[in-house]
Structure formats: structure tokens, C-alpha cells
Motif scaffolding. Structure first.
Motif, PDB file in Angstrom:
ATOM      1  N   GLN A 276     -11.843 -31.494  41.482  1.00  0.00           N
ATOM      2  CA  GLN A 276     -12.456 -32.350  42.765  1.00  0.00           C
ATOM      3  C   GLN A 276     -13.519 -31.639  43.452  1.00  0.00           C
ATOM      4  O   GLN A 276     -13.266 -30.904  44.198  1.00  0.00           O
TER       5      GLN A 276
ATOM      6  N   THR B 244      -4.919 -32.604  29.465  1.00  0.00           N
ATOM      7  CA  THR B 244      -3.448 -32.486  29.572  1.00  0.00           C
ATOM      8  C   THR B 244      -2.842 -32.081  28.408  1.00  0.00           C
ATOM      9  O   THR B 244      -3.416 -32.257  27.189  1.00  0.00           O
TER      10      THR B 244
ATOM     11  N   TYR C 275      -6.937 -43.339  46.095  1.00  0.00           N
ATOM     12  CA  TYR C 275      -7.493 -43.516  44.759  1.00  0.00           C
ATOM     13  C   TYR C 275      -6.551 -44.197  43.581  1.00  0.00           C
ATOM     14  O   TYR C 275      -5.498 -43.906  43.797  1.00  0.00           O
TER      15      TYR C 275
ATOM     16  N   LYS D 119      -6.031 -44.759  39.619  1.00  0.00           N
ATOM     17  CA  LYS D 119      -6.108 -44.089  38.456  1.00  0.00           C
ATOM     18  C   LYS D 119      -5.540 -44.729  37.206  1.00  0.00           C
ATOM     19  O   LYS D 119      -4.473 -45.514  37.297  1.00  0.00           O
TER      20      LYS D 119
ATOM     21  N   ARG E 115      -4.929 -33.983  25.171  1.00  0.00           N
ATOM     22  CA  ARG E 115      -5.914 -35.001  25.543  1.00  0.00           C
ATOM     23  C   ARG E 115      -6.926 -34.177  26.214  1.00  0.00           C
ATOM     24  O   ARG E 115      -6.593 -33.466  27.330  1.00  0.00           O
ATOM     25  N   TYR E 116      -8.148 -34.601  26.110  1.00  0.00           N
ATOM     26  CA  TYR E 116      -9.410 -33.956  26.843  1.00  0.00           C
ATOM     27  C   TYR E 116     -10.133 -35.211  27.443  1.00  0.00           C
ATOM     28  O   TYR E 116     -10.281 -36.314  26.857  1.00  0.00           O
TER      29      TYR E 116
ATOM     30  N   ARG F  50       2.035 -40.598  34.944  1.00  0.00           N
ATOM     31  CA  ARG F  50       1.728 -40.449  35.970  1.00  0.00           C
ATOM     32  C   ARG F  50       1.634 -38.918  36.394  1.00  0.00           C
ATOM     33  O   ARG F  50       2.294 -38.331  35.979  1.00  0.00           O
ATOM     34  N   LEU F  51       0.831 -38.522  37.653  1.00  0.00           N
ATOM     35  CA  LEU F  51       0.812 -37.199  37.916  1.00  0.00           C
ATOM     36  C   LEU F  51       1.620 -37.134  38.918  1.00  0.00           C
ATOM     37  O   LEU F  51       1.236 -37.372  40.084  1.00  0.00           O
TER      38      LEU F  51
ATOM     39  N   TYR G 197      -7.066 -28.368  40.371  1.00  0.00           N
ATOM     40  CA  TYR G 197      -5.608 -28.640  40.656  1.00  0.00           C
ATOM     41  C   TYR G 197      -4.986 -28.857  39.227  1.00  0.00           C
ATOM     42  O   TYR G 197      -5.423 -29.406  38.336  1.00  0.00           O
TER      43      TYR G 197
ATOM     44  N   PHE H 238     -10.194 -41.936  37.205  1.00  0.00           N
ATOM     45  CA  PHE H 238     -10.113 -42.247  38.797  1.00  0.00           C
ATOM     46  C   PHE H 238     -11.202 -43.160  39.115  1.00  0.00           C
ATOM     47  O   PHE H 238     -12.225 -42.937  38.804  1.00  0.00           O
TER      48      PHE H 238
ATOM     49  N   TYR I 103      -3.069 -43.194  44.305  1.00  0.00           N
ATOM     50  CA  TYR I 103      -2.583 -41.661  44.938  1.00  0.00           C
ATOM     51  C   TYR I 103      -3.338 -41.734  46.326  1.00  0.00           C
ATOM     52  O   TYR I 103      -4.272 -42.227  46.591  1.00  0.00           O
TER      53      TYR I 103
ATOM     54  N   TRP J  79     -10.086 -36.125  36.143  1.00  0.00           N
ATOM     55  CA  TRP J  79      -9.229 -35.513  35.220  1.00  0.00           C
ATOM     56  C   TRP J  79      -9.891 -34.679  33.939  1.00  0.00           C
ATOM     57  O   TRP J  79     -11.029 -35.147  33.515  1.00  0.00           O
TER      58      TRP J  79
ATOM     59  N   PRO K 149     -13.453 -37.103  27.677  1.00  0.00           N
ATOM     60  CA  PRO K 149     -14.401 -37.252  26.473  1.00  0.00           C
ATOM     61  C   PRO K 149     -15.691 -36.400  27.162  1.00  0.00           C
ATOM     62  O   PRO K 149     -16.566 -35.816  26.160  1.00  0.00           O
TER      63      PRO K 149
ATOM     64  N   ALA L 246     -14.546 -37.783  44.328  1.00  0.00           N
ATOM     65  CA  ALA L 246     -13.072 -38.434  43.749  1.00  0.00           C
ATOM     66  C   ALA L 246     -12.707 -37.165  42.696  1.00  0.00           C
ATOM     67  O   ALA L 246     -13.344 -36.674  42.191  1.00  0.00           O
ATOM     68  N   PRO L 247     -11.414 -37.400  42.481  1.00  0.00           N
ATOM     69  CA  PRO L 247     -10.781 -36.505  41.369  1.00  0.00           C
ATOM     70  C   PRO L 247     -11.290 -36.612  40.096  1.00  0.00           C
ATOM     71  O   PRO L 247     -11.812 -37.735  39.646  1.00  0.00           O
TER      72      PRO L 247
ATOM     73  N   ILE M  18      -7.014 -31.035  36.836  1.00  0.00           N
ATOM     74  CA  ILE M  18      -7.884 -32.319  37.439  1.00  0.00           C
ATOM     75  C   ILE M  18      -8.949 -31.263  38.489  1.00  0.00           C
ATOM     76  O   ILE M  18      -8.281 -30.369  39.190  1.00  0.00           O
TER      77      ILE M  18
END
Lengths: 122, 107
Positions: free
Chosen positions: A41, A52, B87, B89, A60-61, A108-109, A96, B98, B36, A49, A63, A46-47, A39
Motif C-alpha cells: 500500500q 499468494t 475497501y 476487494k 498466484r501472482y 478472504r484475507l 503487508y 482492490f 475491509y 495485492w 499479472p 489503496a492496497p 499486499i
């Protein structure tokens, strides 16, 4: 206790490829339902993603970044590597890695690294 | 692509007051939503997942609710350590996104 730590260059030049490594302990990427994600930022935003990778090699990416991002894992070293090609100044951010738990509705992270700042500048 | 809109952008509260944070999705999400908390200079921290399940170690004053397109994070009686950015998500088929965040600041 799960811990993750990111490492990689603090500065990259435009058009270069960024390679970041996430080194983790306290869990295994061979355990069913476990993944590691990346992830980023940008400052004050905002973060976002990126990708994963899961215990079963599923990837998974995002898009919007799929053409530039690759995620790989080394189960024996307990590491996950992110590569991002053709870096631009807008890619400047703190990057991150985080442990991903859960299947279907409960993804969840739950543990995060401290983050590593990356600046794209010539 | 599902867009998450958080409101308000900033919530100014005094310690002891309750906070209600909203996350609205452009399409139905079932309960595939997490919250989060992020403090300055720190990584985000998981608070709520699956819309209403508290993460380990999260105080009971935090609660999540909602389904479909409207979700809420409630902090009952805000403590000084709760002032942060929150946030929401979402995930669908392993793709995560997010919201823009709500800053809970001291009034």
C-alpha cells in the motif's frame, strides 16, 4: 489466534532486489485451504495485492508484477518469503502479509501483519 | 482485468446515521467480493466476505449485499469507531484486486 509479522529492509536502492519475510504463528501452511499473501500500500493509496502461496504449493501472482515477484514458503519455519526484483521509487509502500482463507467464492484475507514500510531511494 | 469503482470517495456522517457504500465492478463477479476496514496507521481488517458474510467479531450493524456487478456495504447507525476507509476487494482464479476506497468521516 493467528499472528503474522513482516521483516526486511526499510530502504532499498533503485534496481536492487527486495526480500521480505513473513513469520507467522497460530496456523499451518499445510492445512487445506490456507494460504499466505503479500499486499502493498503506497502512502495514501489503496492496497495492491502482489502474490499468494497456498498449502498445496499453488502460487498466484498479480499479472502486472508477475515478471518481478516470487513467493516461496518454508512450512517448517512457518515463513513465507517475497522477492521483488528491479525495485523503483514507485515501489515505495508499506508491505503487508496476510493469511488467506477460503476456496472459490469465499477467498478472504482474514489476519494481517502490522506491515513493514519500504522506501526505494538512492 | 476487472476494475472496481467505489463511491462515494468520501462520506460525511454524524454518529447514529446510516452509511451506504457502493462497489461497482466492470464485469460480473458472482459473489466473490469482500470488504475491509482500515484505520490510520493500521492494517486493513476483514469486515465482509462472499458479498454478505460477516467476519468473526464484526458487529451486526455491518451488512453486505449485492451480486454480479453492484455491491453494497451498509453500516446501520454508525458508531465512532466505524470512521475509517473501506475497501472492496474481488478475486478471480486466485487473483485479487482492490477498489479505490471510500472514506467514512465524521461530519
Amino acid at each position: 489466534q493467528s499472528t503474522l509479522k513482516e521483516s526486511g529492509p526499510a530502504v532499498v536502492k533503485p534496481t536492487q532486489t527486495l526480500t521480505l519475510t513473513c513469520s507467522f504463528s497460530g496456523f499451518s501452511l499445510t492445512t487445506s485451504g490456507v494460504g499466505v499473501g503479500w499486499i502493498r500500500q503506497p502512502p495514501g493509496k489503496a492496497p495492491e495485492w502482489l502474490a499468494t502461496i497456498y498449502w498445496n504449493d499453488d502460487e498466484r501472482y498479480s499479472p502486472s508484477l508477475r515478471s518481478r515477484v516470487t513467493i516461496t514458503k518454508d512450512t517448517f519455519k512457518n515463513q513465507v518469503v517475497l522477492t521483488m526484483t528491479n525495485m523503483e521509487p514507485v515501489d515505495t509502500a508499506t508491505y503487508y502479509c496476510a493469511r488467506v482463507l477460503g476456496l472459490v467464492g469465499s477467498i478472504r484475507l482474514d489476519s494481517w501483519g502490522q506491515g513493514t514500510p519500504v522506501t526505494v531511494s538512492s | 482485468e476487472i476494475v472496481l469503482t467505489q463511491s462515494p470517495a468520501t462520506l460525511s456522517l454524524s454518529p447514529g446515521e446510516s452509511a451506504t457504500l457502493s462497489c461497482r465492478a466492470s464485469q460480473g463477479l458472482m459473489n466473490y467480493l469482500a470488504w475491509y476496514q482500515q484505520k490510520p496507521g493500521q492494517a486493513p481488517r476483514l469486515v465482509i466476505y462472499a458479498a454478505s458474510t460477516r467476519a468473526p467479531g464484526i458487529p451486526v450493524r455491518f451488512s453486505g449485499s449485492g451480486s454480479g456487478t453492484d455491491f453494497t456495504l451498509t453500516i446501520r447507525s454508525v458508531e465512532p469507531e466505524d470512521f475509517a476507509v473501506y475497501y472492496c476487494k474481488h478475486h478471480a482464479n486466485g487473483v485479487l484486486s482492490f477498489g479505490g476506497g471510500t472514506k467514512v468521516e465524521i461530519k
